[in-house]
Scaffold this active site. Structure first.
Site, PDB file in Angstrom:
ATOM      1  N   ASN A 191      -1.708   4.709   9.533  1.00 27.54           N
ATOM      2  CA  ASN A 191      -2.019   5.143   8.259  1.00 27.54           C
ATOM      3  C   ASN A 191      -1.695   6.953   8.278  1.00 27.54           C
ATOM      4  OD1 ASN A 191      -3.798   2.936   7.113  1.00 27.54           O
ATOM      5  ND2 ASN A 191      -4.768   3.466   9.162  1.00 27.54           N
ATOM      6  N   SER A 246      47.529  23.586  31.361  1.00 26.53           N
ATOM      7  CA  SER A 246      46.529  24.168  30.511  1.00 26.53           C
ATOM      8  C   SER A 246      46.949  24.721  29.318  1.00 26.53           C
ATOM      9  CB  SER A 246      45.745  25.288  31.446  1.00 26.53           C
ATOM     10  OG  SER A 246      45.225  24.609  32.682  1.00 26.53           O
ATOM     11  N   GLY A 289       0.842  -1.203   0.027  1.00 31.08           N
ATOM     12  CA  GLY A 289      -0.070  -0.186   0.072  1.00 31.08           C
ATOM     13  C   GLY A 289       1.102   1.210  -0.153  1.00 31.08           C
ATOM     14  N   ARG A 316      -1.836   8.936   3.359  1.00 28.06           N
ATOM     15  CA  ARG A 316      -2.236  10.074   4.406  1.00 28.06           C
ATOM     16  C   ARG A 316      -1.044  10.499   5.158  1.00 28.06           C
ATOM     17  NH1 ARG A 316      -6.608   8.393   8.448  1.00 28.06           N
ATOM     18  NH2 ARG A 316      -6.496   6.279   7.659  1.00 28.06           N
ATOM     19  N   TYR A 325       0.391  -7.362   8.476  1.00 24.74           N
ATOM     20  CA  TYR A 325       0.595  -6.396   7.636  1.00 24.74           C
ATOM     21  C   TYR A 325       1.479  -5.507   8.050  1.00 24.74           C
ATOM     22  CZ  TYR A 325      -4.521  -6.952   6.887  1.00 24.74           C
ATOM     23  OH  TYR A 325      -5.728  -7.418   6.556  1.00 24.74           O
ATOM     24  N   TYR A 355      39.975  18.783  23.403  1.00 21.36           N
ATOM     25  CA  TYR A 355      39.870  17.929  22.256  1.00 21.36           C
ATOM     26  C   TYR A 355      40.851  16.837  22.390  1.00 21.36           C
ATOM     27  CZ  TYR A 355      39.454  15.813  17.822  1.00 21.36           C
ATOM     28  OH  TYR A 355      39.453  14.936  16.690  1.00 21.36           O
ATOM     29  N   THR A 389      -6.549  -6.569  -0.506  1.00 23.40           N
ATOM     30  CA  THR A 389      -5.698  -7.318   0.255  1.00 23.40           C
ATOM     31  C   THR A 389      -5.807  -8.759  -0.250  1.00 23.40           C
ATOM     32  OG1 THR A 389      -7.538  -7.609   1.591  1.00 23.40           O
ATOM     33  CG2 THR A 389      -5.960  -6.109   2.239  1.00 23.40           C
TER      34      THR A 389
HETATM   35  C1  UD1 Z   1      -8.325  -4.169   6.097  1.00 20.64           C
HETATM   36  C2  UD1 Z   1      -9.456  -5.164   6.169  1.00 20.64           C
HETATM   37  C3  UD1 Z   1     -10.396  -4.574   7.296  1.00 20.64           C
HETATM   38  C4  UD1 Z   1      -9.700  -4.665   8.472  1.00 20.64           C
HETATM   39  C5  UD1 Z   1      -8.352  -3.531   8.530  1.00 20.64           C
HETATM   40  C6  UD1 Z   1      -7.536  -3.682   9.965  1.00 20.64           C
HETATM   41  C7  UD1 Z   1      -9.667  -6.029   4.042  1.00 20.64           C
HETATM   42  C8  UD1 Z   1     -10.466  -5.947   2.576  1.00 20.64           C
HETATM   43  N1  UD1 Z   1      -9.954  -5.006   4.962  1.00 20.64           N
HETATM   44  O1  UD1 Z   1      -8.843  -2.947   5.776  1.00 20.64           O
HETATM   45  O2  UD1 Z   1     -11.280  -5.658   7.445  1.00 20.64           O
HETATM   46  O3  UD1 Z   1     -10.387  -4.239   9.644  1.00 20.64           O
HETATM   47  O4  UD1 Z   1      -7.523  -3.940   7.478  1.00 20.64           O
HETATM   48  O5  UD1 Z   1      -6.607  -2.626   9.701  1.00 20.64           O
HETATM   49  O6  UD1 Z   1      -8.979  -6.752   3.988  1.00 20.64           O
HETATM   50  N2  UD1 Z   1      -2.381  -3.875   0.838  1.00 20.64           N
HETATM   51  C9  UD1 Z   1      -1.732  -4.262  -0.005  1.00 20.64           C
HETATM   52  N3  UD1 Z   1      -2.090  -4.409  -1.253  1.00 20.64           N
HETATM   53  C10 UD1 Z   1      -3.415  -4.099  -1.549  1.00 20.64           C
HETATM   54  C11 UD1 Z   1      -4.170  -3.377  -0.559  1.00 20.64           C
HETATM   55  C12 UD1 Z   1      -3.467  -3.442   0.631  1.00 20.64           C
HETATM   56  O7  UD1 Z   1      -0.183  -4.648   0.088  1.00 20.64           O
HETATM   57  O8  UD1 Z   1      -3.739  -4.032  -3.017  1.00 20.64           O
HETATM   58  C13 UD1 Z   1      -1.619  -3.794   2.150  1.00 20.64           C
HETATM   59  C14 UD1 Z   1      -1.587  -2.246   2.881  1.00 20.64           C
HETATM   60  O9  UD1 Z   1      -0.195  -1.917   2.398  1.00 20.64           O
HETATM   61  C15 UD1 Z   1      -1.919  -2.611   4.301  1.00 20.64           C
HETATM   62  C16 UD1 Z   1      -2.643  -3.737   4.364  1.00 20.64           C
HETATM   63  O10 UD1 Z   1      -2.797  -4.246   3.325  1.00 20.64           O
HETATM   64  O11 UD1 Z   1      -0.522  -2.980   4.944  1.00 20.64           O
HETATM   65  C17 UD1 Z   1      -4.119  -3.264   4.579  1.00 20.64           C
HETATM   66  O12 UD1 Z   1      -4.650  -2.654   3.671  1.00 20.64           O
HETATM   67  P1  UD1 Z   1      -5.544  -1.340   3.929  1.00 20.64           P
HETATM   68  O13 UD1 Z   1      -5.954  -0.919   2.369  1.00 20.64           O
HETATM   69  O14 UD1 Z   1      -5.263  -0.421   4.949  1.00 20.64           O
HETATM   70  O15 UD1 Z   1      -7.001  -2.221   4.380  1.00 20.64           O
HETATM   71  P2  UD1 Z   1      -8.011  -1.353   5.159  1.00 20.64           P
HETATM   72  O16 UD1 Z   1      -9.163  -0.865   4.373  1.00 20.64           O
HETATM   73  O17 UD1 Z   1      -7.748  -0.971   6.465  1.00 20.64           O
HETATM   74 CA    CA Z   2      -5.657   0.110   7.118  1.00 23.14          CA
END
Ligand code: UD1
Ligand code: CA
Length: 453
Positions: free
Chosen positions: A223, A401, A9, A13, A98, A362, A77
């Site tokens: 985030n 000194s 990701g 933000r 994560y 020094y 994800t």
């Molecule tokens: C996700 C979960 C949600 C959970 C939350 C907890 C899903 C659909 N939702 O939501 O149920 O409550 O985490 O924090 O799984 N990432 C990738 N590739 C992607 C998308 C995301 O590597 O295509 C990684 C992001 O870098 C991040 C993690 O997965 O580390 C979570 O992604 P994020 O988009 O923050 O998921 P949430 O919408 O927060």
């Molecule tokens: Ca998240």
């Protein structure tokens, strides 16, 4: 067990050019904390899914036991986990972590791993006061998990559920491929949700179980810079509590920062606003005054480090006195009972047993013996503009000194250097050394006075 860490990701933000998972917590990338925790579980495969800033992420956390899978486009994800599949061992379960959730403890993960075993699908869940933004755990009348619904796809009623998906799951691996392949992105975010795998698992007769972490903060993700700062404080408080439990006195546990490892002996006391970086070891009865910065250092028993002292890549023996306002730079080695006082800088130099440099000095690239007294304002002139040279001062030398020692130079045992001497030639044992100069006094001298305008 396989472990997959999602780290593709972009972290919009954070408002930063640095990929989110590389932002430091306690001085190390968020992702490095997750990898550390993963390692404690001895995975057979450890795969990090990278995408945004992939090259930088690979470069900063790459290690022989870490494999990378590339997710070109962040399609969700579920899609992210799919990219790791070819690198996984299908015969063992896969734990998904994560890269932006840095504080999960291995003990909580073990609870999830044990609950799921080899056959079940496990979700780490937590019940929170404010579930807004998270996926909700929907259970049937019997309390069995039915599905996970994302905030944006949830009904009014589902949004009232306080039990949320932390995102951390464990799944049998062999069936995962078909489950992921069947995911659809017909949801509010147009993404392939890993959370939808729960329903696939249930449909194929796999039991879904849940486990809870010891503490809610273990599941907090980063985030934004605000959340990063909050997690830093939680982490530092945990480190401080561990030090207190080990018997270290902290004048204020809210005012210490450890960015690395700090090992303390018995009866160590640390005043406020100290920063410890890298590997620092403080032996028994060390006291650290306020506002010290100590990086990669070994400090012997009974040593006192007074306020505003900076130490990096240095060591001090037992019963040394340092500061206030002392600076030890890389390669400074102080023997037992040495004193290094205010505005004294020591670099790449050895100070022998009981030797003292108490004021405004020094000492660079030097070997100083035992019981040497280094007078105020002494300077080792170690640099000729092109090369560095060593100064050797043998035992029991007394340096008056305001002395300059022009290296390379050797001063023999027991030599006395008069105040204000420039030493540019070697001095033999036992001699007195001074520069010839005379003091002239003129009687009746009138100081200039300011002209009246
Ligand atoms: C996700 C979960 C949600 C959970 C939350 C907890 C899903 C659909 N939702 O939501 O149920 O409550 O985490 O924090 O799984 N990432 C990738 N590739 C992607 C998308 C995301 O590597 O295509 C990684 C992001 O870098 C991040 C993690 O997965 O580390 C979570 O992604 P994020 O988009 O923050 O998921 P949430 O919408 O927060
Ligand atoms: Ca998240």
């Amino acid at each position: 067990m396989n472990i997959v860490i999602l780290a593709a990701g972009m972290g919009k933000r954070m408002r930063s050019a640095l990929p989110k998972v590389l932002h430091p917590l306690a001085g190390r990338p968020l992702l490095a904390h997750v990898i550390d925790t993963a390692r404690t579980l001895s995975p057979t495969r450890l795969v990090v899914v990278v995408g945004h800033g992939a090259d930088k992420v690979r470069e900063m956390v790459g290690a022989p036991d870490v494999q990378f899978a590339l997710q070109d486009k962040q399609l969700g994800t579920g899609h992210a986990v799919q990219q790791a599949l070819p690198l996984l061992d299908p015969s063992v379960p896969t734990l998904v972590l994560y890269g932006d959730v840095p504080l999960t403890r291995a003990s909580s993960l073990k609870r999830l791993i044990d609950a799921a075993g080899a056959e079940r699908y496990g979700v780490l869940t937590v019940t929170v006061d404010d579930p807004a933004g998270y996926g909700r755990i929907v259970r049937d009348a019997a309390g069995k998990v039915k599905k996970i619904v994302e905030q944006k796809d949830a009904s009014e009623e589902e949004r009232r559920i306080a039990e949320i998906n932390t995102g951390i799951v464990i799944t049998p691996t062999r069936t995962l491929e078909t489950w992921l392949a069947s995911l659809k992105n017909d949801n509010a975010q147009g993404e392939f949700y890993l959370t939808d795998v729960v329903e696939r698992a249930i449909d194929s007769g796999v039991e879904v179980v849940t486990a809870q972490p010891d503490a809610e903060w273990e599941t907090l993700g980063v985030n934004s810079k605000i959340q990063l700062a909050e997690l830093e404080r939680i982490h530092q408080r945990n480190v401080a509590n561990a030090l207190l439990e080990a018997g270290v006195t902290l004048m204020d546990p809210a005012r210490i920062d450890v960015r690395g490892t700090l090992e303390c002996g018995a009866d160590v006391s640390i005043d406020v606003n100290c920063v410890f970086e890298g590997r620092v070891t403080l032996a028994d009865n060390v006291t650290v005054g306020p506002n010290c910065v100590i990086r990669d250092a070994t400090i012997g028993a009974g040593t006192r480090i007074d306020a505003y002292t900076h130490i990096e890549g240095a060591s001090a023996g037992a019963n040394v006195v340092l500061g206030p306002y002392a600076r030890l730079r890389p390669g400074a080695k102080l023997s037992d009972e040495a004193h290094v006082g205010n505005f004294v800088e020591v670099k790449n130099a050895v100070l022998g047993h009981g030797s003292k440099a108490n004021h405004l000095t020094y000492i660079g690239d030097s070997d100083i013996g035992a019981r040497v007294n280094v007078g105020a304002g002494t300077i080792t002139c170690n640099y000729d503009g092109a090369n560095k040279h060593r100064t050797v001062i043998e035992d029991d030398v007394f340096i008056g000194s305001d002395t300059q020692l022009v290296a390379p130079v050797r001063v023999g045992r027991g030599v006395t250097i008069a105040a204000g001497t420039t030493v540019w030639k070697d001095v033999a044992e036992g001699e007195l050394v001074l520069n010839e100069k005379s003091q002239v006094s003129k009687a009746g001298y009138k100081r200039p006075v300011k002209k009246k305008s």
